[in-house]
Write an enzyme that holds these catalytic residues in place. Structure first.
Site, PDB file in Angstrom:
ATOM      1  CG  HIS A 133      -1.986   0.976   1.207  1.00  0.00           C
ATOM      2  ND1 HIS A 133      -2.420   1.631   2.332  1.00  0.00           N
ATOM      3  CD2 HIS A 133      -2.721   1.464   0.184  1.00  0.00           C
ATOM      4  CE1 HIS A 133      -3.370   2.478   2.003  1.00  0.00           C
ATOM      5  NE2 HIS A 133      -3.585   2.393   0.711  1.00  0.00           N
ATOM      6  CD  GLU A 148       6.537   4.916   8.158  1.00  0.00           C
ATOM      7  OE1 GLU A 148       7.101   4.486   7.120  1.00  0.00           O
ATOM      8  OE2 GLU A 148       6.542   4.278   9.230  1.00  0.00           O
ATOM      9  CD1 TRP A 167       3.850   5.118  11.733  1.00  0.00           C
ATOM     10  CD2 TRP A 167       4.600   4.330  13.681  1.00  0.00           C
ATOM     11  NE1 TRP A 167       5.171   4.772  11.553  1.00  0.00           N
ATOM     12  CE2 TRP A 167       5.656   4.284  12.725  1.00  0.00           C
ATOM     13  CE3 TRP A 167       4.848   3.869  14.983  1.00  0.00           C
ATOM     14  CZ2 TRP A 167       6.927   3.810  13.049  1.00  0.00           C
ATOM     15  CZ3 TRP A 167       6.116   3.398  15.296  1.00  0.00           C
ATOM     16  CH2 TRP A 167       7.134   3.370  14.336  1.00  0.00           C
ATOM     17  CE1 TYR A 185      12.961   5.133  12.586  1.00  0.00           C
ATOM     18  CE2 TYR A 185      10.624   5.100  13.130  1.00  0.00           C
ATOM     19  CZ  TYR A 185      11.823   4.440  12.954  1.00  0.00           C
ATOM     20  OH  TYR A 185      11.868   3.089  13.154  1.00  0.00           O
ATOM     21  CB  CYS A 235      12.874  -0.532  13.125  1.00  0.00           C
ATOM     22  SG  CYS A 235      11.914  -1.244  14.457  1.00  0.00           S
ATOM     23  NE  ARG A 255      15.923  -0.968  17.071  1.00  0.00           N
ATOM     24  CZ  ARG A 255      14.880  -1.710  17.439  1.00  0.00           C
ATOM     25  NH1 ARG A 255      14.996  -3.016  17.571  1.00  0.00           N
ATOM     26  NH2 ARG A 255      13.697  -1.171  17.667  1.00  0.00           N
ATOM     27  CB  SER A 256      14.455  -4.732  14.919  1.00  0.00           C
ATOM     28  OG  SER A 256      13.424  -5.647  15.221  1.00  0.00           O
ATOM     29  CG  ASP A 298       7.202  -7.480  10.716  1.00  0.00           C
ATOM     30  OD1 ASP A 298       7.116  -8.445   9.945  1.00  0.00           O
ATOM     31  OD2 ASP A 298       6.248  -7.028  11.368  1.00  0.00           O
TER      32      ASP A 298
HETATM   33  N1  LIG Z   1       5.767  -5.696  14.482  1.00  0.00           N
HETATM   34  C1  LIG Z   1       5.935  -4.564  13.823  1.00  0.00           C
HETATM   35  N2  LIG Z   1       6.227  -4.594  12.506  1.00  0.00           N
HETATM   36  C2  LIG Z   1       6.404  -3.443  11.812  1.00  0.00           C
HETATM   37  O1  LIG Z   1       6.674  -3.519  10.600  1.00  0.00           O
HETATM   38  C3  LIG Z   1       6.305  -2.202  12.500  1.00  0.00           C
HETATM   39  C4  LIG Z   1       6.005  -2.196  13.855  1.00  0.00           C
HETATM   40  N3  LIG Z   1       5.822  -3.386  14.508  1.00  0.00           N
HETATM   41  N4  LIG Z   1       5.866  -1.057  14.561  1.00  0.00           N
HETATM   42  C5  LIG Z   1       6.114   0.229  13.962  1.00  0.00           C
HETATM   43  C6  LIG Z   1       6.000   0.261  12.505  1.00  0.00           C
HETATM   44  C7  LIG Z   1       4.637   0.344  11.910  1.00  0.00           C
HETATM   45  N5  LIG Z   1       4.837  -0.360  10.645  1.00  0.00           N
HETATM   46  C8  LIG Z   1       3.824  -1.067  10.032  1.00  0.00           C
HETATM   47  C9  LIG Z   1       2.669  -1.368  10.745  1.00  0.00           C
HETATM   48  C10 LIG Z   1       1.646  -2.046  10.117  1.00  0.00           C
HETATM   49  C11 LIG Z   1       1.780  -2.442   8.802  1.00  0.00           C
HETATM   50  C12 LIG Z   1       0.631  -3.136   8.146  1.00  0.00           C
HETATM   51  O2  LIG Z   1      -0.300  -3.569   8.786  1.00  0.00           O
HETATM   52  N6  LIG Z   1       0.647  -3.262   6.829  1.00  0.00           N
HETATM   53  C13 LIG Z   1      -0.439  -3.893   6.092  1.00  0.00           C
HETATM   54  C14 LIG Z   1      -1.520  -2.899   5.767  1.00  0.00           C
HETATM   55  C15 LIG Z   1      -1.016  -1.616   5.159  1.00  0.00           C
HETATM   56  C16 LIG Z   1      -2.012  -0.453   5.186  1.00  0.00           C
HETATM   57  O3  LIG Z   1      -3.122  -0.586   5.708  1.00  0.00           O
HETATM   58  O4  LIG Z   1      -1.662   0.583   4.663  1.00  0.00           O
HETATM   59  C17 LIG Z   1       0.153  -4.536   4.859  1.00  0.00           C
HETATM   60  O5  LIG Z   1      -0.526  -5.401   4.271  1.00  0.00           O
HETATM   61  O6  LIG Z   1       1.259  -4.191   4.458  1.00  0.00           O
HETATM   62  C18 LIG Z   1       2.946  -2.142   8.108  1.00  0.00           C
HETATM   63  C19 LIG Z   1       3.956  -1.469   8.733  1.00  0.00           C
HETATM   64  C20 LIG Z   1       6.196  -0.751  10.499  1.00  0.00           C
HETATM   65  N7  LIG Z   1       6.515  -0.954  11.877  1.00  0.00           N
HETATM   66  O1  LIG Z   2       9.909   0.512  10.217  1.00  0.00           O
HETATM   67  C1  LIG Z   2       9.816  -0.513  10.920  1.00  0.00           C
HETATM   68  C2  LIG Z   2       9.438  -0.450  12.233  1.00  0.00           C
HETATM   69  C3  LIG Z   2       9.353  -1.599  12.936  1.00  0.00           C
HETATM   70  N1  LIG Z   2       9.647  -2.797  12.383  1.00  0.00           N
HETATM   71  C4  LIG Z   2       9.476  -4.013  13.199  1.00  0.00           C
HETATM   72  C5  LIG Z   2      10.684  -4.802  13.583  1.00  0.00           C
HETATM   73  C6  LIG Z   2      10.188  -5.529  14.825  1.00  0.00           C
HETATM   74  O2  LIG Z   2       9.383  -6.635  14.402  1.00  0.00           O
HETATM   75  C7  LIG Z   2       9.302  -4.509  15.499  1.00  0.00           C
HETATM   76  C8  LIG Z   2      10.038  -3.686  16.535  1.00  0.00           C
HETATM   77  O3  LIG Z   2      10.268  -4.436  17.675  1.00  0.00           O
HETATM   78  P1  LIG Z   2      11.612  -4.262  18.553  1.00  0.00           P
HETATM   79  O4  LIG Z   2      11.399  -5.195  19.712  1.00  0.00           O
HETATM   80  O5  LIG Z   2      11.701  -2.829  18.969  1.00  0.00           O
HETATM   81  O6  LIG Z   2      12.754  -4.692  17.694  1.00  0.00           O
HETATM   82  O7  LIG Z   2       8.887  -3.657  14.439  1.00  0.00           O
HETATM   83  C9  LIG Z   2      10.016  -2.860  11.062  1.00  0.00           C
HETATM   84  O8  LIG Z   2      10.277  -3.945  10.503  1.00  0.00           O
HETATM   85  N2  LIG Z   2      10.095  -1.715  10.359  1.00  0.00           N
END
Ligand SMILES: Nc1nc(=O)c2c([nH]1)NC[C@@H]1CN(c3ccc(C(=O)N[C@@H](CCC(=O)O)C(=O)O)cc3)CN21
Ligand SMILES: O=c1ccn([C@H]2C[C@H](O)[C@@H](COP(=O)(O)O)O2)c(=O)[nH]1
Length: 268
Positions: A56, A63, A85, A99, A151, A171-172, A174
């Site tokens: 998306h 962001e 967020w 940030y 991150c 550093r981390s 997902d």
């Molecule tokens: N566990 C975790 N993973 C992350 O990637 C992450 C965090 N926490 N915390 C802070 C930010 C927030 N970010 C996020 C949070 C949610 C989506 C997410 O739900 N994405 C869906 C829907 C996108 C939308 O609705 O725009 C996807 O399918 O990509 C993506 C990045 C990246 N960060």
């Molecule tokens: O931009 C982002 C923000 C967050 N993440 C992910 C990486 C982790 O899964 C969590 C953060 O948890 P910590 O325990 O603080 O490492 O959010 C990402 O991939 N990208």
């Protein structure tokens, strides 16, 4: 001749699936994890927006604009339909000095505020050979007041042969939900810097620390890995008067061929 599709993100996803160590984490979800990985994208050859699921882009753009504005409250994001967020904000929508605050208003010991983005852009224009074009969100003294520690903690710009490259240290990571957003976001940021400094774009180098797949994303990742990537789309970025004047309408991704959305829960 059409561009060949890039597989590097999918290859890393597959590697974490196959080789990742089982590892607990702050959220209590559980992950499989690999330490240390790098992806490299030649931004001239396409915009690295993952194609094996729909990403998306509007949330990515929102962001990044929000970071660049120096904001740390989710209200502006919510007004623009970006919800990513929400889970981390307090009742007032605040995230603490995350940030945007560090990029635009890092507080010095004497109370001055340092605009790291403006500084780095100035260096890019006046001394592009500099090896000091670094922006850090990792403000150790401020970490306890942040809703989530950065991150993508640190990035560096580099110019050679008239091309601007950007390397980010995350550093981390997902790998399923966050990383496709992070890659696209830094690719867009590199294009903005290049445009504002009248440079061509070079490589985006993404360096990951703890690269993990959450246990509740495993089915989604299997589905994603069954899909064949498409060639990347192209970015059309309208020139804004300054680094801080870009808007949603200035960013257009053309010819984005992608597989359908894959939903997954975000670990909080
Ligand atoms: N566990 C975790 N993973 C992350 O990637 C992450 C965090 N926490 N915390 C802070 C930010 C927030 N970010 C996020 C949070 C949610 C989506 C997410 O739900 N994405 C869906 C829907 C996108 C939308 O609705 O725009 C996807 O399918 O990509 C993506 C990045 C990246 N960060
Ligand atoms: O931009 C982002 C923000 C967050 N993440 C992910 C990486 C982790 O899964 C969590 C953060 O948890 P910590 O325990 O603080 O490492 O959010 C990402 O991939 N990208």
């Amino acid at each position: 001749m059409p561009e060949r599709a890039d597989h590097s993100y999918e290859d890393l996803l597959a590697r974490v699936m196959a080789e990742g160590s089982a590892k607990g984490d702050r959220t209590g979800t559980g992950t499989r994890s690999v330490f240390g990985a790098q992806l490299r994208y030649d931004l001239d050859r396409g915009f690295p927006l993952v194609t094996t699921k729909r990403v998306h882009l509007r949330s990515v753009v929102g962001e990044l604009l929000w970071f660049l504005s120096g904001d740390s409250n989710v209200h502006w994001l919510q007004e623009h339909g970006v919800r990513i967020w929400n889970e981390w904000a307090d009742e007032g929508g605040e995230l603490g000095p995350v940030y945007g605050v560090q990029w635009r208003r890092w507080t010095a010991p004497d109370g001055r505020h340092i605009d790291q983005i403006a500084r780095v852009l100035e260096t890019l224009r006046t001394d592009p050979d500099s090896r000091r074009m670094v922006v850090s969100a990792w403000n150790v003294a401020d970490l306890p007041r942040m809703a989530l520690e950065p991150c993508h903690a640190f990035f560096q710009l580099y110019v050679a042969d008239g091309r601007l490259s950007l390397q980010v240290y995350q550093r981390s990571c997902d790998m399923f939900l966050g990383v496709p957003f992070n890659i696209a976001s830094y690719a867009l940021l590199a294009h903005m810097f290049a445009q504002q400094a009248d440079l061509a774009v070079g490589d985006l180098v993404w360096t990951g620390g703890d690269c993990h797949i959450y246990d509740n994303h495993v089915d989604q990742v299997r589905e994603q890995l069954s899909r064949e990537p498409y060639p990347f789309p192209r970015l059309e970025l309208r020139r804004a008067p300054s680094m801080f004047d870009y808007d949603f309408d200035d960013v257009e991704v053309v010819d984005y061929r992608h597989w359908p959305t894959i939903k997954a829960p975000v670990a909080v």
